[in-house]
Design a protein around this motif. Structure first.
Motif, short mmCIF file in Angstrom:
data_model
loop_
_atom_site.label_atom_id
_atom_site.label_comp_id
_atom_site.label_asym_id
_atom_site.label_seq_id
_atom_site.Cartn_x
_atom_site.Cartn_y
_atom_site.Cartn_z
N LEU A 196 49.78 64.39 -20.74
CA LEU A 196 49.13 65.49 -20.05
C LEU A 196 48.04 64.92 -19.16
CD1 LEU A 196 48.80 68.58 -19.75
CD2 LEU A 196 47.15 68.44 -21.61
N LEU A 197 48.08 65.26 -17.90
CA LEU A 197 47.07 64.77 -16.97
C LEU A 197 45.85 65.69 -16.99
CD1 LEU A 197 49.34 63.94 -13.89
CD2 LEU A 197 48.45 62.37 -15.61
N ALA A 198 44.70 65.12 -17.27
CA ALA A 198 43.47 65.91 -17.23
C ALA A 198 43.11 66.21 -15.78
CB ALA A 198 42.34 65.15 -17.92
N ASP A 199 43.29 65.23 -14.90
CA ASP A 199 42.95 65.36 -13.50
C ASP A 199 43.59 64.21 -12.75
OD1 ASP A 199 41.81 66.50 -11.29
OD2 ASP A 199 39.74 65.97 -11.79
N VAL A 200 43.58 64.27 -11.43
CA VAL A 200 44.05 63.17 -10.59
C VAL A 200 43.01 62.92 -9.52
CG1 VAL A 200 46.51 63.54 -10.99
CG2 VAL A 200 45.42 64.70 -9.10
N ARG A 201 42.88 61.65 -9.11
CA ARG A 201 41.96 61.31 -8.01
C ARG A 201 42.50 61.88 -6.71
NH1 ARG A 201 41.28 55.05 -7.98
NH2 ARG A 201 42.98 55.58 -6.62
N ALA A 202 41.65 62.50 -5.94
CA ALA A 202 42.08 63.17 -4.71
C ALA A 202 42.79 62.23 -3.74
CB ALA A 202 40.88 63.82 -4.04
N ASP A 203 42.36 60.98 -3.68
CA ASP A 203 42.96 60.05 -2.71
C ASP A 203 43.94 59.08 -3.36
OD1 ASP A 203 41.03 58.71 -4.15
OD2 ASP A 203 40.36 57.49 -2.47
N GLY A 204 44.28 59.29 -4.63
CA GLY A 204 45.15 58.37 -5.36
C GLY A 204 46.63 58.66 -5.18
N PRO A 205 47.47 57.74 -5.62
CA PRO A 205 48.92 57.90 -5.51
C PRO A 205 49.45 59.16 -6.20
CG PRO A 205 48.38 55.64 -6.10
CD PRO A 205 47.10 56.43 -6.18
N ALA A 206 48.86 59.52 -7.35
CA ALA A 206 49.33 60.71 -8.07
C ALA A 206 49.12 61.97 -7.23
CB ALA A 206 48.61 60.83 -9.41
N ALA A 207 47.93 62.12 -6.66
CA ALA A 207 47.65 63.30 -5.83
C ALA A 207 48.54 63.31 -4.59
CB ALA A 207 46.18 63.32 -5.43
N LYS A 208 48.74 62.15 -3.99
CA LYS A 208 49.59 62.07 -2.80
C LYS A 208 51.03 62.48 -3.11
CE LYS A 208 46.79 58.58 -0.54
NZ LYS A 208 46.64 57.16 -0.20
N ALA A 209 51.46 62.25 -4.36
CA ALA A 209 52.82 62.63 -4.78
C ALA A 209 52.90 64.11 -5.15
CB ALA A 209 53.25 61.78 -5.97
N GLY A 210 51.75 64.75 -5.32
CA GLY A 210 51.75 66.17 -5.68
C GLY A 210 51.44 66.46 -7.13
N LEU A 211 51.12 65.42 -7.91
CA LEU A 211 50.74 65.64 -9.30
C LEU A 211 49.40 66.35 -9.36
CD1 LEU A 211 51.79 62.15 -10.59
CD2 LEU A 211 52.69 64.29 -11.46
N GLN A 212 49.22 67.16 -10.40
CA GLN A 212 47.99 67.95 -10.55
C GLN A 212 47.47 67.84 -11.97
OE1 GLN A 212 49.01 71.99 -9.62
NE2 GLN A 212 49.79 71.48 -7.59
N GLY A 213 46.17 68.06 -12.12
CA GLY A 213 45.61 68.16 -13.45
C GLY A 213 46.31 69.26 -14.22
N GLY A 214 46.63 69.01 -15.48
CA GLY A 214 47.36 69.98 -16.28
C GLY A 214 48.86 69.72 -16.33
N ASP A 215 49.37 68.87 -15.44
CA ASP A 215 50.79 68.51 -15.47
C ASP A 215 51.09 67.67 -16.70
OD1 ASP A 215 51.31 69.78 -13.06
OD2 ASP A 215 51.46 67.93 -11.89
N LEU A 216 52.21 67.91 -17.33
CA LEU A 216 52.68 67.12 -18.46
C LEU A 216 53.85 66.27 -17.97
CD1 LEU A 216 52.64 66.46 -21.50
CD2 LEU A 216 54.28 68.32 -21.80
#
Length: 70
Positions: free
Chosen positions: A1-21
């Motif tokens: 479970l992702l608590a959060d993602v860095r705004a400029d990181g690879p996860a955010a760029k891919a569309g992952l969001q805090g709360g995603d499992l």
């Protein structure tokens, strides 16, 4: 479970969001932190991986370009 993602990181760029499992990366099901770490250790920075997450009861498939280890 992702608590959060860095705004400029690879996860955010891919569309992952805090709360995603994260439930799958590539062909591997992610059942625990050990599965997650194992699959990331088998990949290289710059590689694109397909990630499946559960978000608000729905499965969402995203493609992410892996960044360098921090």
């Amino acid at each position: 479970l992702l608590a959060d993602v860095r705004a400029d990181g690879p996860a955010a760029k891919a569309g992952l969001q805090g709360g995603d499992l994260i439930v799958r990366i590539g062909t591997m099901d992610i059942r625990n932190i050990y599965d997650y770490v194992h699959v990331l250790n088998t990949r290289k920075p710059g590689e694109t991986v397909r990630i499946v997450v559960e978000r608000e009861g729905q499965r969402v498939t995203l493609d992410a370009v892996l960044g360098p280890s921090r």
